[in-house]
Scaffold this active site. Structure first.
Site, mmCIF file in Angstrom:
data_model
loop_
_atom_site.group_PDB
_atom_site.id
_atom_site.type_symbol
_atom_site.label_atom_id
_atom_site.label_comp_id
_atom_site.label_asym_id
_atom_site.label_seq_id
_atom_site.Cartn_x
_atom_site.Cartn_y
_atom_site.Cartn_z
ATOM 1 N N THR A 14 22.895 -7.982 -11.843
ATOM 2 C CA THR A 14 23.385 -6.520 -12.043
ATOM 3 C C THR A 14 23.630 -6.607 -13.633
ATOM 4 O O THR A 14 23.167 -5.790 -14.275
ATOM 5 C CB THR A 14 24.344 -6.246 -11.234
ATOM 6 O OG1 THR A 14 24.040 -6.509 -10.041
ATOM 7 C CG2 THR A 14 24.609 -4.895 -11.648
ATOM 8 N N GLY A 16 23.608 -9.565 -15.890
ATOM 9 C CA GLY A 16 22.766 -10.263 -16.850
ATOM 10 C C GLY A 16 21.547 -9.649 -16.908
ATOM 11 O O GLY A 16 21.079 -9.555 -18.317
ATOM 12 N N ALA A 17 20.702 -8.651 -16.110
ATOM 13 C CA ALA A 17 19.583 -8.073 -16.596
ATOM 14 C C ALA A 17 19.856 -7.095 -17.656
ATOM 15 O O ALA A 17 18.965 -6.804 -18.436
ATOM 16 C CB ALA A 17 18.932 -7.343 -15.258
ATOM 17 N N ARG A 47 16.856 -17.853 -8.069
ATOM 18 C CA ARG A 47 15.448 -17.677 -7.542
ATOM 19 C C ARG A 47 14.541 -17.471 -8.619
ATOM 20 O O ARG A 47 14.367 -16.202 -9.125
ATOM 21 C CB ARG A 47 15.618 -16.791 -6.528
ATOM 22 C CG ARG A 47 16.339 -17.201 -5.402
ATOM 23 C CD ARG A 47 16.873 -15.954 -4.385
ATOM 24 N NE ARG A 47 17.653 -15.082 -5.114
ATOM 25 C CZ ARG A 47 17.947 -13.765 -4.721
ATOM 26 N NH1 ARG A 47 17.464 -13.376 -3.408
ATOM 27 N NH2 ARG A 47 18.941 -12.809 -5.397
ATOM 28 N N GLY A 136 35.443 -3.723 -16.754
ATOM 29 C CA GLY A 136 34.413 -3.667 -17.443
ATOM 30 C C GLY A 136 33.934 -3.178 -18.937
ATOM 31 O O GLY A 136 34.230 -4.067 -19.790
ATOM 32 N N ILE A 138 35.566 -1.273 -20.690
ATOM 33 C CA ILE A 138 36.850 -0.552 -21.547
ATOM 34 C C ILE A 138 37.431 -1.953 -22.697
ATOM 35 O O ILE A 138 37.713 -2.786 -22.060
ATOM 36 C CB ILE A 138 38.165 -0.404 -20.833
ATOM 37 C CG1 ILE A 138 37.730 0.468 -19.512
ATOM 38 C CG2 ILE A 138 39.218 0.252 -21.583
ATOM 39 C CD1 ILE A 138 38.478 0.888 -18.508
ATOM 40 N N GLY A 189 26.967 3.501 -2.717
ATOM 41 C CA GLY A 189 26.955 2.225 -3.458
ATOM 42 C C GLY A 189 28.051 1.657 -4.498
ATOM 43 O O GLY A 189 27.862 0.547 -5.079
ATOM 44 N N ASP A 203 40.063 -9.062 -6.159
ATOM 45 C CA ASP A 203 39.469 -8.465 -7.215
ATOM 46 C C ASP A 203 40.434 -8.262 -8.544
ATOM 47 O O ASP A 203 40.714 -8.523 -9.371
ATOM 48 C CB ASP A 203 38.438 -7.523 -7.274
ATOM 49 C CG ASP A 203 37.822 -7.130 -8.573
ATOM 50 O OD1 ASP A 203 36.934 -7.801 -8.927
ATOM 51 O OD2 ASP A 203 38.208 -5.966 -8.828
ATOM 52 N N LYS A 207 42.212 -9.810 -12.055
ATOM 53 C CA LYS A 207 42.366 -9.093 -13.214
ATOM 54 C C LYS A 207 43.870 -9.046 -13.688
ATOM 55 O O LYS A 207 44.031 -9.042 -14.947
ATOM 56 C CB LYS A 207 41.817 -7.882 -13.097
ATOM 57 C CG LYS A 207 40.147 -7.753 -12.860
ATOM 58 C CD LYS A 207 39.581 -6.563 -12.260
ATOM 59 C CE LYS A 207 38.132 -6.480 -12.036
ATOM 60 N NZ LYS A 207 37.737 -5.310 -11.192
HETATM 61 P P1 NDP Z 1 24.856 -10.794 -9.393
HETATM 62 O O1 NDP Z 1 25.054 -11.257 -7.946
HETATM 63 O O2 NDP Z 1 23.903 -9.282 -9.562
HETATM 64 O O3 NDP Z 1 24.027 -11.796 -10.390
HETATM 65 C C1 NDP Z 1 24.305 -13.144 -10.204
HETATM 66 C C2 NDP Z 1 23.090 -13.898 -11.151
HETATM 67 O O4 NDP Z 1 23.557 -15.193 -10.785
HETATM 68 C C3 NDP Z 1 21.892 -13.588 -10.205
HETATM 69 O O5 NDP Z 1 20.817 -13.611 -11.511
HETATM 70 C C4 NDP Z 1 21.637 -15.112 -9.639
HETATM 71 O O6 NDP Z 1 20.270 -15.525 -9.710
HETATM 72 C C5 NDP Z 1 22.354 -16.095 -10.490
HETATM 73 N N1 NDP Z 1 22.934 -17.149 -9.947
HETATM 74 C C6 NDP Z 1 23.831 -17.363 -8.625
HETATM 75 N N2 NDP Z 1 23.795 -18.336 -8.254
HETATM 76 C C7 NDP Z 1 23.383 -19.247 -9.272
HETATM 77 C C8 NDP Z 1 23.258 -20.709 -9.338
HETATM 78 N N3 NDP Z 1 23.854 -21.557 -8.669
HETATM 79 N N4 NDP Z 1 22.461 -21.124 -10.544
HETATM 80 C C9 NDP Z 1 21.983 -20.182 -11.192
HETATM 81 N N5 NDP Z 1 21.782 -18.781 -11.175
HETATM 82 C C10 NDP Z 1 22.608 -18.482 -10.105
HETATM 83 O O7 NDP Z 1 26.251 -10.605 -10.148
HETATM 84 P P2 NDP Z 1 26.718 -9.873 -11.131
HETATM 85 O O8 NDP Z 1 25.835 -9.490 -12.191
HETATM 86 O O9 NDP Z 1 27.159 -8.320 -10.414
HETATM 87 O O10 NDP Z 1 28.064 -10.394 -11.685
HETATM 88 C C11 NDP Z 1 28.097 -11.221 -12.608
HETATM 89 C C12 NDP Z 1 29.567 -11.690 -13.141
HETATM 90 O O11 NDP Z 1 29.610 -10.360 -13.726
HETATM 91 C C13 NDP Z 1 30.469 -11.815 -12.098
HETATM 92 O O12 NDP Z 1 31.356 -13.037 -12.516
HETATM 93 C C14 NDP Z 1 31.244 -10.553 -11.790
HETATM 94 O O13 NDP Z 1 32.392 -10.678 -10.997
HETATM 95 C C15 NDP Z 1 31.251 -10.146 -12.968
HETATM 96 N N6 NDP Z 1 31.553 -8.451 -13.284
HETATM 97 C C16 NDP Z 1 30.393 -7.847 -12.627
HETATM 98 C C17 NDP Z 1 30.622 -6.263 -12.549
HETATM 99 C C18 NDP Z 1 29.567 -5.668 -11.941
HETATM 100 O O14 NDP Z 1 29.617 -4.416 -12.082
HETATM 101 N N7 NDP Z 1 28.557 -5.961 -11.408
HETATM 102 C C19 NDP Z 1 31.905 -5.797 -13.256
HETATM 103 C C20 NDP Z 1 32.407 -6.944 -14.116
HETATM 104 C C21 NDP Z 1 32.347 -8.135 -13.998
HETATM 105 P P3 NDP Z 1 18.975 -14.765 -8.890
HETATM 106 O O15 NDP Z 1 18.842 -13.484 -9.658
HETATM 107 O O16 NDP Z 1 17.885 -15.698 -8.808
HETATM 108 O O17 NDP Z 1 19.569 -14.342 -7.438
HETATM 109 N N1 HSE Z 2 34.126 -4.589 -7.881
HETATM 110 C C1 HSE Z 2 34.600 -4.299 -8.924
HETATM 111 C C2 HSE Z 2 35.510 -2.841 -8.779
HETATM 112 C C3 HSE Z 2 33.892 -4.320 -9.942
HETATM 113 O O1 HSE Z 2 35.148 -2.224 -7.677
HETATM 114 O O2 HSE Z 2 35.901 -2.494 -9.455
HETATM 115 C C4 HSE Z 2 33.745 -5.547 -10.748
HETATM 116 O O3 HSE Z 2 34.914 -5.768 -11.234
#
Ligand code: NDP
Ligand code: HSE
Length: 441
Positions: A14, A16-17, A47, A136, A138, A189, A203, A207
């Site tokens: 979510t 990284g992309a 994956r 996030g 902020i 969602g 969570d 923080k």
């Molecule tokens: P996702 O689950 O969407 O993405 C995780 C990524 O990590 C995927 O690309 C996955 O690979 C990869 N991954 C998982 N395990 C491994 C491994 N063992 N080796 C290599 N790659 C791996 O997570 P989010 O993007 O939602 O969250 C990422 C971070 O950001 C977390 O720490 C989260 O707490 C933080 N965060 C997220 C927020 C959000 O709104 N989503 C907000 C604030 C912080 P693959 O794509 O192949 O599955």
């Molecule tokens: N799951 C968190 C929230 C998002 O609901 O605010 C990532 O920190």
């Protein structure tokens, strides 16, 4: 223009992309701001074959060998958006010890073992930035660790979990119960399939630990944070709060207070609390986050915005990438961890709080005196008492009455002991609701 600054991306989900997409879309501006282009050296994922849509990146950059990518000599900065404790901790310690700079959004890891990361950064001489880990998009951690470093922060009160804020806001707006509001959050969602980390407060506690560490120059970990979630908050609690001109929010509260002559301690807690509708945090609705900071010289500051989501979180990650890239080009590093104060972290029993207690009692002479006596025995001072006949009758006919008591500030252990004793009184038919109160009603 300088040589490119090369990034190892760990994770492409979510967040990284969106980082990858923004790096591509903003590449010219980012290069101009940094003084060097940013280049992705590789992207570690779990994956390789996963469908990632139309991501603007060479598929050959993907690898499952995160450690191999980190160790490459041509990698300057490691961006970790995988999450979880291991293997993220080992990867980041390896990268930092090798002198690379790290940008991470991993609140769970920072709260669990932030010390190991800071120690590794000090050893290797690189930067450790983690703006995205709390609230996030902020800008909050940079103000705490830079802009407010000339001041003395006394208290940080925040809504730092969007899922629970959505649920509590819905309960306030519609009178729905917790289960119904959670269902709506899931359908839209906001809540994950397994909402435990959000609704049980894990969570927000992570923080809170990160915020307290920065605000009070003290290492605070997740285990130091008192945590209660929102699963026990009922529609009746919300109605009771409304009747008092309040709403219920899941708050993270980190505060300093005196701890004997010349000493201070901090308390760090996450729990649902009533706040008056006039408090700035009361109007933070939907899945938004907001953090209210109080400091000696600055006074009151409020930070507000989107606390989650791919693009908002990627914004914070990229801000950090720009900062660490500039530092590398200038041959400098940001100030290292500031944990010199090393304040004692109070157990919850010592935290100074206020309670709102709603009792269903027998409506007969002497009841108020008996109830007040329990508070007096535990040295808890009552601020206000309100009585209404139970069920809307006229009262005074030997039936039941609802007593609503709000206390002054007292140690949490004294308040909890008061409630325990009230439960045992035969004139108390039931303790209908017990909520902590913040923000002065
Ligand atoms: P996702 O689950 O969407 O993405 C995780 C990524 O990590 C995927 O690309 C996955 O690979 C990869 N991954 C998982 N395990 C491994 C491994 N063992 N080796 C290599 N790659 C791996 O997570 P989010 O993007 O939602 O969250 C990422 C971070 O950001 C977390 O720490 C989260 O707490 C933080 N965060 C997220 C927020 C959000 O709104 N989503 C907000 C604030 C912080 P693959 O794509 O192949 O599955
Ligand atoms: N799951 C968190 C929230 C998002 O609901 O605010 C990532 O920190």
């Amino acid at each position: 223009m300088n040589q490119p600054v090369r990034l190892a991306m760990l994770g492409c989900g979510t967040v990284g992309a969106e980082v990858v997409r923004l790096l591509h879309e903003q590449s010219a501006d980012l290069a101009a701001r940094i003084g060097a282009p940013l280049e992705i050296a590789g992207i570690a994922v779990r994956r390789i074959g996963r469908d990632r849509g139309a991501l603007p990146v060479d598929p050959a950059l993907f690898t499952t060998d995160a450690l191999g990518l980190i160790k490459r000599d041509d990698v300057d900065v490691v961006v970790e958006v995988v999450g979880g404790i291991e293997p993220a901790r080992s990867w980041l310690v390896e990268a930092l010890r090798a002198g690379k700079s790290v940008v991470t959004a991993n609140k769970a890891l920072l709260a669990e073992d932030g010390g190991a990361l800071h120690d590794a950064a000090a050893e290797g001489g690189g930067d450790l930035y983690y703006e995205a880990s709390v609230a996030g998009a902020i800008p909050l951690l940079r103000p705490l660790r830079e802009s407010l470093h000339g001041d003395r922060i006394t208290r940080v009160t925040g809504i730092v979990n969007g899922t629970t804020n959505f649920i509590l806001s819905a309960m306030h707006a519609t009178g729905a119960g917790f289960a119904e509001a959670l269902e709506e959050a899931t359908e839209l969602g906001y809540a994950e399939a397994d909402p435990t980390a959000d609704v049980e407060g894990f969570d927000a506690a992570a923080k809170a630990a990160i915020l307290a560490s920065l605000a009070f120059h003290t290492r605070v970990g997740a285990a130091d944070v008192h945590r209660e979630g929102i699963t026990e908050v009922t529609a009746a609690d919300v109605a009771s709060a409304k009747a008092m001109g309040c709403t219920i929010k899941l708050l993270c509260i980190a505060a300093r207070s005196a701890d004997g002559p010349g000493r201070e301690a901090v308390s760090v807690r996450v729990h649902p609390a009533m706040i008056p509708l006039t408090h700035p945090l009361a109007s933070v609705g939907d899945a938004f986050n907001a953090v209210f900071v109080e400091a000696d010289a600055a006074g009151q500051l409020m930070f507000y915005g989107r606390g989650a989501g791919g693009a908002p979180t990627a914004s914070a990650v990229l801000g950090d990438v720009v900062a660490v890239a500039r530092n590398r080009l200038a041959g400098v590093r940001a100030a290292s961890e500031s944990a010199y104060a090393d304040l004692r972290v109070r157990p919850m029993g010592e935290a100074l709080t206020r309670y709102h207690i709603s009792l269903d009692v027998a409506d007969r002479p002497g009841v108020l005196e008996a109830v007040a006596g329990v508070f007096a025995r535990h040295h808890v001072s009552i601020a206000t008492v309100r009585q209404a006949p139970a069920g809307g009758g006229t009262g005074g006919d030997g039936g039941d009455a609802i007593l609503v008591i709000v206390t002054h500030v007292a140690p949490d252990a004294a308040l909890a002991a008061t409630v325990r004793e009230l439960h045992g009184l035969d004139i108390v038919r039931s303790v209908a609701s017990v909520l902590r109160v913040e923000g002065g009603i």
